[in-house]
Design an enzyme around this catalytic site. Sequence first.
Site, mmCIF file in Angstrom:
data_model
loop_
_atom_site.group_PDB
_atom_site.id
_atom_site.type_symbol
_atom_site.label_atom_id
_atom_site.label_comp_id
_atom_site.label_asym_id
_atom_site.label_seq_id
_atom_site.Cartn_x
_atom_site.Cartn_y
_atom_site.Cartn_z
ATOM 1 N N ASP A 85 9.312 2.839 -0.048
ATOM 2 C CA ASP A 85 8.246 3.478 0.710
ATOM 3 C C ASP A 85 8.474 3.127 2.182
ATOM 4 O O ASP A 85 8.124 2.035 2.636
ATOM 5 C CB ASP A 85 6.886 2.979 0.214
ATOM 6 C CG ASP A 85 5.731 3.568 1.024
ATOM 7 O OD1 ASP A 85 5.998 4.223 2.050
ATOM 8 O OD2 ASP A 85 4.579 3.350 0.628
ATOM 9 N N LYS A 143 3.820 8.912 8.838
ATOM 10 C CA LYS A 143 3.600 8.316 10.162
ATOM 11 C C LYS A 143 4.583 8.842 11.228
ATOM 12 O O LYS A 143 4.395 9.949 11.699
ATOM 13 C CB LYS A 143 3.582 6.792 10.030
ATOM 14 C CG LYS A 143 2.418 6.392 9.090
ATOM 15 C CD LYS A 143 2.083 4.945 9.016
ATOM 16 C CE LYS A 143 0.766 4.759 8.283
ATOM 17 N NZ LYS A 143 0.816 4.060 7.019
ATOM 18 N N TYR A 180 0.857 -1.187 0.000
ATOM 19 C CA TYR A 180 0.000 0.000 0.000
ATOM 20 C C TYR A 180 0.891 1.233 0.000
ATOM 21 O O TYR A 180 1.832 1.328 0.801
ATOM 22 C CB TYR A 180 -0.892 0.007 1.245
ATOM 23 C CG TYR A 180 -1.845 1.175 1.330
ATOM 24 C CD1 TYR A 180 -2.919 1.283 0.453
ATOM 25 C CD2 TYR A 180 -1.659 2.180 2.278
ATOM 26 C CE1 TYR A 180 -3.804 2.365 0.525
ATOM 27 C CE2 TYR A 180 -2.538 3.256 2.360
ATOM 28 C CZ TYR A 180 -3.608 3.343 1.481
ATOM 29 O OH TYR A 180 -4.474 4.404 1.560
HETATM 30 C C1 LIG Z 1 0.143 4.494 5.667
HETATM 31 C C2 LIG Z 1 0.954 4.252 4.462
HETATM 32 C C3 LIG Z 1 0.917 5.112 3.354
HETATM 33 C C4 LIG Z 1 -0.069 6.241 3.247
HETATM 34 O O1 LIG Z 1 0.137 7.226 4.187
HETATM 35 P P1 LIG Z 1 -1.098 8.234 4.541
HETATM 36 O O2 LIG Z 1 -0.474 9.194 5.493
HETATM 37 O O3 LIG Z 1 -2.160 7.379 5.130
HETATM 38 O O4 LIG Z 1 -1.511 8.875 3.276
HETATM 39 C C5 LIG Z 1 1.806 4.889 2.336
HETATM 40 N N1 LIG Z 1 2.691 3.871 2.374
HETATM 41 C C6 LIG Z 1 2.738 3.025 3.411
HETATM 42 C C7 LIG Z 1 3.760 1.937 3.420
HETATM 43 C C8 LIG Z 1 1.866 3.178 4.470
HETATM 44 O O5 LIG Z 1 1.893 2.295 5.470
#
Ligand SMILES: *Cc1c(COP(=O)(O)O)cnc(C)c1O
Length: 430
Positions: free
Chosen positions: A240, A268, A145
């Site tokens: 990511d 995060k 994701y």
């Molecule tokens: C949570 C998450 C996102 C998206 O971040 P948001 O602040 O919710 O837009 C992207 N990549 C990873 C790996 C994530 O866990």
Amino acid sequence: MNPIHNSTALFARAQASIPGGVNSPVRAFKSVGGTPLFINKAKGAYLFDEDNNQYIDYIASWGPMILGHAYEPVVKAIQAQAVYSTSYGAPTLLEVKMAELIKSMAPNVDLIRMVSSGTEACMSAVRVARGYTGRNKIIKFEGCYHGHADSFLVKAGSGVATFNIQSVPGVTAGVANDTLTCAYNDLAAVQQLVATNHDEIAAIIVEPVAGNMGCILPKEGFLEGLRQICDDHQIVLIFDEVMTGFRLALGGVQEKLGVNADLVTYGKVIGAGMPVGAFGGKRHIMEVVSPLGNVYQAGTLSGNPVAMIAGYTLLSILKEQPNLLAELDAKSLYLKQGLDEVLKASGTPYVINHLGSMISIHFSEHPVTDFASAAAANNDLFKQFFHAMLKRGIYLPPSAFESWFLNNALSYQDLDNTIAAAKDSLKEIL
Ligand SMILES: *Cc1c(COP(=O)(O)O)cnc(C)c1O
């Protein structure tokens, strides 16, 4: 546990004004059933709902609260900044200090741009890769994701997997067709895609330790193999690290597993619970970003001073006190070992995947190494486990397709209580 009258009433009220009653889908408890809890406050490792029930929190706001909720230095810093205004729309010293701090912690970050979410960070990193290479297509992995931008909603993890959404209405075929996917940990499949789309791949984007199909670790050689393929074909490798950044190590997976990315995205932990994301990387690539280059990217609230002081305070503490991440990792290992024991004793097939302070349980006989193996696990049993744990005051992510996030406010007593609750829960449901 007290009944949850107030949460039930609030959920009904919320649904009249908010789609599904929530502002982010996984919060709705749809995949585990039942009523989501409305949280009224949190302190340290504990959440309190609108009925005043107390829970041990294994979500930590999906990662940011790595040192616990309402962490005093962060709260004080936010309060101190707020009186000087919450936004200027002009450059600040704080943004410079934040960029310098991140550069001092993360490998391969020469230039970094702040944004307001992980989604924005990943979306922008892909745009940069496309602008830099002049190519259109990207490769992502099933079950990973990268936020909810159009390009990423193809075989995505997290809520997209939880709700079993195959293709997302609203994403045009044109956009979806530029996103190629293959199984996580399948290097041969990546090689195949690169060969059949010769000179068309701008970027490979990957969660270097995946956390959006449960926690899934890269097999030995997988990340190194991606690095090699990207080098051989002038493809931009994007890590990511929205989940893993400043959590698995100060320098994220790049540092923890020793593989270099070209671009890296954060979210995060970087904002300590305020809306913050960032993308950065090697100078020659990041130089395409406007106003230095022509790849446009902007944000009215980017680098927001309240958000910056929150993130800066948290990251500074993590950097100055490396024992904190070490303590957190030790607690996570302790929990993992305790869960291992009670699961083994229960006789039910299970897999625990774990690295640092990320952990997840799949009720599966087979190793869980990609989305297919995560989806093949007994997720009905996870549902029952989730509710049995919740009843005992343990707040787990409400889906088997999510990693648990530990926070350092957890005490060993909390962990023992969690392990005991798991033992009782398994007895109840098996
Ligand atoms: C949570 C998450 C996102 C998206 O971040 P948001 O602040 O919710 O837009 C992207 N990549 C990873 C790996 C994530 O866990």
